[in-house]
Design a protein around this motif. Structure first.
Motif, short mmCIF file in Angstrom:
data_model
loop_
_atom_site.label_atom_id
_atom_site.label_comp_id
_atom_site.label_asym_id
_atom_site.label_seq_id
_atom_site.Cartn_x
_atom_site.Cartn_y
_atom_site.Cartn_z
N ARG A 1 0.87 -1.18 0.00
CA ARG A 1 0.00 0.00 0.00
C ARG A 1 0.90 1.23 0.00
O ARG A 1 2.06 1.16 0.41
CB ARG A 1 -0.94 0.01 1.19
N VAL A 2 0.38 2.36 -0.45
CA VAL A 2 1.17 3.59 -0.50
C VAL A 2 1.31 4.14 0.91
O VAL A 2 0.34 4.25 1.65
CB VAL A 2 0.50 4.64 -1.41
N LEU A 3 2.54 4.50 1.26
CA LEU A 3 2.81 5.11 2.56
C LEU A 3 2.99 6.63 2.42
O LEU A 3 2.63 7.39 3.30
CB LEU A 3 4.06 4.49 3.18
N GLY A 4 3.54 7.07 1.30
CA GLY A 4 3.73 8.50 1.08
C GLY A 4 4.51 8.77 -0.19
O GLY A 4 4.95 7.85 -0.87
N CYS A 5 4.69 10.05 -0.50
CA CYS A 5 5.48 10.46 -1.65
C CYS A 5 6.03 11.85 -1.39
O CYS A 5 5.56 12.56 -0.50
CB CYS A 5 4.65 10.43 -2.93
N SER A 6 7.05 12.22 -2.15
CA SER A 6 7.70 13.51 -1.96
C SER A 6 6.84 14.68 -2.44
O SER A 6 6.91 15.77 -1.88
CB SER A 6 9.05 13.54 -2.66
N SER A 7 6.06 14.46 -3.48
CA SER A 7 5.20 15.51 -4.04
C SER A 7 4.21 14.86 -5.00
O SER A 7 4.32 13.67 -5.30
CB SER A 7 6.05 16.56 -4.77
N GLN A 8 3.29 15.66 -5.49
CA GLN A 8 2.29 15.17 -6.44
C GLN A 8 1.97 16.29 -7.41
O GLN A 8 1.74 17.42 -7.01
CB GLN A 8 1.04 14.74 -5.67
N SER A 9 1.94 15.98 -8.71
CA SER A 9 1.74 17.03 -9.72
C SER A 9 0.34 17.62 -9.69
O SER A 9 0.17 18.83 -9.81
CB SER A 9 2.04 16.48 -11.11
N ASP A 10 -0.68 16.77 -9.57
CA ASP A 10 -2.07 17.23 -9.57
C ASP A 10 -2.98 16.10 -9.08
O ASP A 10 -2.51 15.00 -8.78
CB ASP A 10 -2.49 17.70 -10.97
N ASP A 11 -4.27 16.37 -9.02
CA ASP A 11 -5.23 15.37 -8.51
C ASP A 11 -5.43 14.19 -9.45
O ASP A 11 -5.95 13.16 -9.03
CB ASP A 11 -6.59 16.04 -8.24
N LYS A 12 -5.04 14.32 -10.71
CA LYS A 12 -5.21 13.22 -11.67
C LYS A 12 -4.12 12.17 -11.56
O LYS A 12 -4.23 11.10 -12.13
CB LYS A 12 -5.24 13.76 -13.11
N HIS A 13 -3.04 12.47 -10.82
CA HIS A 13 -1.89 11.56 -10.74
C HIS A 13 -1.47 11.31 -9.28
O HIS A 13 -0.33 11.55 -8.92
CB HIS A 13 -0.72 12.12 -11.55
N PRO A 14 -2.41 10.79 -8.47
CA PRO A 14 -2.09 10.54 -7.05
C PRO A 14 -1.17 9.32 -6.90
O PRO A 14 -1.07 8.48 -7.81
CB PRO A 14 -3.46 10.28 -6.42
N PRO A 15 -0.51 9.19 -5.75
CA PRO A 15 0.39 8.06 -5.54
C PRO A 15 -0.31 6.70 -5.61
O PRO A 15 0.31 5.70 -5.98
CB PRO A 15 1.00 8.32 -4.16
#
Length: 189
Positions: free
Chosen positions: A31-45
């Motif tokens: 499962r996803v724990l986290g990410c450094s950043s996200q470009s927009d709502d269409k490309h979530p981790p």
């Protein structure tokens, strides 16, 4: 290519270059724990999880973008940590493969720095078709090169960290696109 009916019945995946993903490899749920950043709502981790048709995308300007996963099944635990032998990272499926540069995978119990490296890979101009075959029916499931990271034997950890190094250096894109990430452990016989 030529694939025997016996192999197809075992629910294997085959690539166009003949590489098989054997049934001896046991999927490790993540499962996803986290990410450094996200470009927009269409490309979530969450788009980087198995079964997603999308991809995660870091924000522009993120110097060392990363995405972190946690293993999610106690049946694969050994002394409190999951055994991880193989991590597969799929690139963005539709374009921009040349942006997959200097991507390292580490398995850890806490941080990237304390993790065991499973290697660093970059796109080199190869695309591949992956076929999923079930009961003699095959279909193309992806049209991009899957990067398979073979972890050193005995690698354990609950955290899978996929990190693009030096994204802001000359000749490299600052965006990290990450398609599906999958983990396996090999059945010990």
């Amino acid at each position: 290519g030529n694939v025997s009916a016996n192999a197809l019945i075992r629910n294997l995946e085959f690539s166009s270059n003949g590489q098989a993903y054997p049934s001896e490899d046991i999927s490790v749920p993540i499962r996803v724990l986290g990410c450094s950043s996200q470009s927009d709502d269409k490309h979530p981790p969450e788009n980087a999880l198995p079964g997603s048709l999308g991809f995660w995308q870091s924000a522009q300007g993120d110097k060392n973008p990363w995405i972190e996963f946690k293993t999610d099944d106690v049946s694969f635990k050994k002394f409190g940590s999951s055994i991880v032998d193989i991590v597969e990272v799929r690139d963005r499926p539709d374009c921009c493969h040349e942006m997959f540069q200097n991507v390292e995978v580490r398995v850890s119990n806490s941080s990237f720095e304390s993790g065991v490296s499973c290697g660093t890979q970059s796109y080199s101009g190869n695309n591949e078709y992956i076929y999923r075959c079930v009961f003699l029916v095959c279909q193309v499931i992806f049209e991009c090169f899957p990067f398979r990271y073979n972890c050193p034997r005995g690698t354990t950890g609950d955290h899978i960290i996929v990190k693009k190094h030096d994204a802001l250096t000359k000749g490299s894109s600052s965006v990290f696109n990450c398609g599906q990430v999958r983990c396996w452990r090999r059945r010990r016989v």
